[in-house]
Scaffold this motif. Structure first.
Motif, PDB file in Angstrom:
ATOM      1  N   ALA A 161       0.701  -0.883  -0.339  1.00 52.04           N
ATOM      2  CA  ALA A 161      -0.004   0.038  -0.106  1.00 52.04           C
ATOM      3  C   ALA A 161       0.454   1.281   0.007  1.00 52.04           C
ATOM      4  CB  ALA A 161      -0.534   0.077   0.794  1.00 52.04           C
ATOM      5  N   ALA A 162       0.239   1.929  -0.521  1.00 55.24           N
ATOM      6  CA  ALA A 162       0.612   3.520  -1.327  1.00 55.24           C
ATOM      7  C   ALA A 162       0.095   4.323  -0.743  1.00 55.24           C
ATOM      8  CB  ALA A 162       1.673   3.656  -1.999  1.00 55.24           C
ATOM      9  N   GLY A 163       0.255   5.854   0.018  1.00 51.98           N
ATOM     10  CA  GLY A 163      -0.729   6.717  -0.481  1.00 51.98           C
ATOM     11  C   GLY A 163      -1.229   6.930   1.893  1.00 51.98           C
ATOM     12  N   PRO A 164      -2.124   7.226   1.975  1.00 54.06           N
ATOM     13  CA  PRO A 164      -3.042   7.518   0.755  1.00 54.06           C
ATOM     14  C   PRO A 164      -3.561   9.154   0.365  1.00 54.06           C
ATOM     15  CG  PRO A 164      -4.115   8.220   3.147  1.00 54.06           C
ATOM     16  CD  PRO A 164      -2.961   7.855   3.026  1.00 54.06           C
ATOM     17  N   ILE A 165      -4.505   9.068  -0.864  1.00 56.67           N
ATOM     18  CA  ILE A 165      -3.988   9.535  -2.164  1.00 56.67           C
ATOM     19  C   ILE A 165      -5.160  10.169  -2.415  1.00 56.67           C
ATOM     20  CG2 ILE A 165      -1.754   9.610  -2.835  1.00 56.67           C
ATOM     21  CD1 ILE A 165      -3.438   7.970  -5.967  1.00 56.67           C
ATOM     22  N   GLY A 166      -5.396  11.737  -2.782  1.00 61.22           N
ATOM     23  CA  GLY A 166      -6.492  11.913  -2.807  1.00 61.22           C
ATOM     24  C   GLY A 166      -7.267  11.896  -4.705  1.00 61.22           C
ATOM     25  N   LEU A 167      -8.001  12.044  -5.310  1.00 61.16           N
ATOM     26  CA  LEU A 167      -8.020  11.838  -6.914  1.00 61.16           C
ATOM     27  C   LEU A 167      -7.550  12.727  -7.864  1.00 61.16           C
ATOM     28  CD1 LEU A 167     -12.336  11.790  -6.550  1.00 61.16           C
ATOM     29  CD2 LEU A 167     -10.506  10.477  -7.052  1.00 61.16           C
TER      30      LEU A 167
END
Ligand code: ZN
Ligand code: ZN
Length: 307
Positions: free
Chosen positions: A280-286
């Protein structure tokens, strides 16, 4: 909304309208995958007409009951010959469920899988690719008949295959040109190499004709090759006839998964048998999604999008 190849825009749109039998799900996490990269870069046979919603590894909460669910990415028709034969993953008329890269998705109720307690949304979303890895192992001879396994490709799918094969007690060698991906495989308990040879079973997890050929070359006499990586539409792979005939190699495709395999993957993730956090990487937004999809090379990782 995907408006064309490499033309991805974040837009304010109305919630998708659930049709009869559909449920609106509020998305809590959607993970990126190689298929998303293909869809973004060049389109894909299962993508709807532009502008298209996409994202197919999706976990969230039902808007009607509040239940935590994985949104399965397909529903088989239940009527065609493969469905009748118990192989829904190759259904002739599946309904694909895309659109996880959004705040909400409308999905048929049959596509929803309740989440085991304690499994976070990002881990749950990864049950979709893990189910495909579970299915690929089901297409291979069991451990007693094929103790030495090779995996070609150290992307997320290759790493998931390696994790499952190690958990079964097989000797696993993963081949990938990227040293950081070989290191990831070693952390899972696999060996790593630039090439593998003489394996009882070889899993191709690259999706390129050169890797299909390399998978055949890596297989021991009497062994099995499982092709997990889909190549670009229209691609042919030239395979050597000699080992196919004189060494009696078995060549098997592995595509997608069944609903039961999705539930099995959710259970494996919930009990910690497969460590989703290492991928898992992030979290990121749209807004960060185009850059995440454009990323090439580097370690195997799946970006966790929290819309
Ligand atoms: Zn995927
Ligand atoms: Zn069917």
């Amino acid at each position: 909304m995907l408006h064309g190849p490499e033309d991805l825009r974040v837009e304010a749109v109305a919630d998708p309208q659930p049709g009869p039998g559909d449920v609106l799900v509020r998305v809590e996490a959607a993970t990126t995958c190689g298929t998303d990269v293909k869809m973004w870069r060049r389109g894909h046979p299962i993508l709807g007409p532009y502008p298209a919603r996409f994202g197919h590894e999706t976990a969230g909460r039902r808007a009607d009951t509040g239940e935590r669910v994985l949104v399965g990415d397909s529903v088989a028709c239940g009527r065609c010959a493969p469905c009748a034969a118990g192989r829904p993953q190759i259904c002739r008329a599946p309904r694909w469920v895309l659109g996880g890269f959004a705040e909400a998705i409308a999905a048929p109720a049959e596509a929803l899988h309740p989440l085991p307690d304690g499994l976070e949304p990002a881990g749950a979303a990864m049950a979709e690719p893990l189910a495909a890895a579970v299915h690929a192992l089901d297409r291979a001879p069991r451990r007693e008949l094929a103790p030495d396994a090779g995996v070609l490709g150290g992307g997320p799918m290759g790493q998931m295959l390696a994790a499952l094969l190690v958990a079964e007690g097989r000797t696993v060698t993963l081949a990938d040109p990227h040293p950081e991906r070989r290191t990831q495989a070693e952390a899972l308990g696999a060996m790593s190499a630039e090439r593998v040879r003489d394996c009882d079973v070889v899993f191709e997890a690259v999706g390129h004709p050169d890797a299909w050929r390399a998978a055949v070359d890596a297989c021991a006499p009497g062994g099995t090759v499982v092709f997990v990586g889909g190549c670009a539409t229209g691609t042919d792979a030239a395979l050597p006839t000699r080992p196919l005939h004189y060494d009696e190699l078995d060549l098997r495709g592995a595509f997608h998964h069944s609903p039961a395999e999705v539930d099995r993957a959710l259970a494996l993730l919930a009990e910690g048998s497969v460590d989703w956090r290492s991928l898992a990487a992030g979290p990121i937004g749209l807004d960060d999604l185009p850059a995440a999809l454009a990323e090439a090379g580097g370690p195997a990782r799946k970006w966790v999008v929290v819309p």
